[in-house]
Design an enzyme around this catalytic site. Structure first.
Site, PDB file in Angstrom:
ATOM      1  N   GLY A 118       0.756  -1.240   0.000  1.00 24.21           N
ATOM      2  CA  GLY A 118       0.000   0.000   0.000  1.00 24.21           C
ATOM      3  C   GLY A 118       0.781   1.282   0.000  1.00 24.21           C
ATOM      4  O   GLY A 118       0.346   2.276  -0.571  1.00 24.21           O
ATOM      5  N   GLU A 121       4.197   4.136   5.791  1.00 21.43           N
ATOM      6  CA  GLU A 121       2.962   3.360   5.683  1.00 21.43           C
ATOM      7  C   GLU A 121       1.915   4.141   4.899  1.00 21.43           C
ATOM      8  O   GLU A 121       1.972   5.374   4.837  1.00 21.43           O
ATOM      9  CB  GLU A 121       2.400   3.060   7.078  1.00 21.43           C
ATOM     10  CG  GLU A 121       2.742   1.702   7.608  1.00 21.43           C
ATOM     11  CD  GLU A 121       1.991   0.555   6.960  1.00 21.43           C
ATOM     12  OE1 GLU A 121       1.599   0.643   5.778  1.00 21.43           O
ATOM     13  OE2 GLU A 121       1.798  -0.465   7.637  1.00 21.43           O
ATOM     14  N   ASP A 133      -4.033   2.222  11.446  1.00 22.62           N
ATOM     15  CA  ASP A 133      -5.294   2.189  12.195  1.00 22.62           C
ATOM     16  C   ASP A 133      -5.046   1.584  13.573  1.00 22.62           C
ATOM     17  O   ASP A 133      -4.738   2.301  14.502  1.00 22.62           O
ATOM     18  CB  ASP A 133      -6.435   1.540  11.414  1.00 22.62           C
ATOM     19  CG  ASP A 133      -6.062   0.226  10.759  1.00 22.62           C
ATOM     20  OD1 ASP A 133      -5.210  -0.518  11.277  1.00 22.62           O
ATOM     21  OD2 ASP A 133      -6.652  -0.076   9.709  1.00 22.62           O
ATOM     22  N   PHE A 162     -13.983   3.537   5.209  1.00 22.39           N
ATOM     23  CA  PHE A 162     -13.182   2.632   4.391  1.00 22.39           C
ATOM     24  C   PHE A 162     -12.772   3.424   3.160  1.00 22.39           C
ATOM     25  O   PHE A 162     -13.611   4.022   2.487  1.00 22.39           O
ATOM     26  CB  PHE A 162     -13.986   1.390   3.988  1.00 22.39           C
ATOM     27  CG  PHE A 162     -13.193   0.435   3.156  1.00 22.39           C
ATOM     28  CD1 PHE A 162     -12.212  -0.357   3.728  1.00 22.39           C
ATOM     29  CD2 PHE A 162     -13.413   0.340   1.790  1.00 22.39           C
ATOM     30  CE1 PHE A 162     -11.467  -1.241   2.950  1.00 22.39           C
ATOM     31  CE2 PHE A 162     -12.669  -0.543   1.007  1.00 22.39           C
ATOM     32  CZ  PHE A 162     -11.701  -1.328   1.594  1.00 22.39           C
ATOM     33  N   ARG A 181      -5.637   0.543  -6.309  1.00 20.00           N
ATOM     34  CA  ARG A 181      -4.463   1.250  -5.791  1.00 20.00           C
ATOM     35  C   ARG A 181      -4.013   2.370  -6.729  1.00 20.00           C
ATOM     36  O   ARG A 181      -3.376   3.319  -6.300  1.00 20.00           O
ATOM     37  CB  ARG A 181      -3.287   0.284  -5.609  1.00 20.00           C
ATOM     38  CG  ARG A 181      -3.466  -0.747  -4.528  1.00 20.00           C
ATOM     39  CD  ARG A 181      -2.168  -1.542  -4.355  1.00 20.00           C
ATOM     40  NE  ARG A 181      -2.346  -2.750  -3.592  1.00 20.00           N
ATOM     41  CZ  ARG A 181      -2.350  -2.810  -2.263  1.00 20.00           C
ATOM     42  NH1 ARG A 181      -2.214  -1.715  -1.566  1.00 20.00           N
ATOM     43  NH2 ARG A 181      -2.503  -3.960  -1.652  1.00 20.00           N
TER      44      ARG A 181
END
Length: 181
Positions: A48, A102, A106, A156, A169
């Site tokens: 990610g 990152e 969360d 989300f 992505r």
């Protein structure tokens, strides 16, 4: 406001490319200031964080090195509680100033365990840079990021490196779920 559909969900644009660029620039300026006389090692967490990392690296104004790792602490949708190195760290971190990069933090489980690993490997210092941070979900106080592009609540999100089952992505903006169809 742009919207897209994916797997029965409608997502609306939440952060535009211009807003993302502003956030990345802010993080890069903070890091450049904090590490002006140092040579940090950026440890980018795949998959990610690769988009955020690419933009960040072009804006950080200090001599630095970049490496990549891929870790997992999940089996299916449940956490195993143990960090597994899928693509292990290749650089020696002993004595180095390390910045973990990152896409989103969360609960902080991955960061918590990754920091413990890097400390055990002898890192001189460890900081965390993330594009998104969900403070309401944080369970590990030592995982709170030092450099944050944008805070988010419980939405989300997809795009800009963040995926939905491996896809989306490549979107240039960050989208949040709006509705289910």
């Amino acid at each position: 406001m742009r919207t897209i559909e994916e797997q029965g969900h409608v997502f609306e644009e939440w952060l535009t490319p211009a807003e993302i660029a502003r956030d990345v620039e802010s993080v890069a300026q903070q890091i450049s200031s904090d590490y002006a006389d140092k040579e940090p090692l950026f440890v980018v967490v795949l998959n990610g964080a690769f988009v955020f990392a690419a933009d960040l690296m072009r804006r950080v104004n200090t001599r630095c090195e970049v490496t990549f790792i891929r870790v997992s602490s999940y089996w299916g949708m449940a956490t195993t509680g143990k960090l597994e190195f899928i693509v292990p760290l290749q650089q020696v971190v002993e004595g180095r100033d390390v910045i973990i990069v990152e896409d989103i933090v969360d609960t902080g489980l991955t960061i918590h365990q990754l920091k413990a690993y890097l400390r055990a490997e002898g890192a001189h210092s460890i900081r965390v840079a993330t594009m998104l941070f969900k403070p309401c979900k944080l369970e590990y106080s030592d995982a709170k990021p030092d450099y944050i592009g944008h805070e988010i609540s419980e939405e989300f999100v997809i795009g800009y490196g963040l995926d939905f089952d491996g896809f989306m992505r490549n979107l240039d903006a960050i989208y949040k779920v709006k509705e289910q169809k």
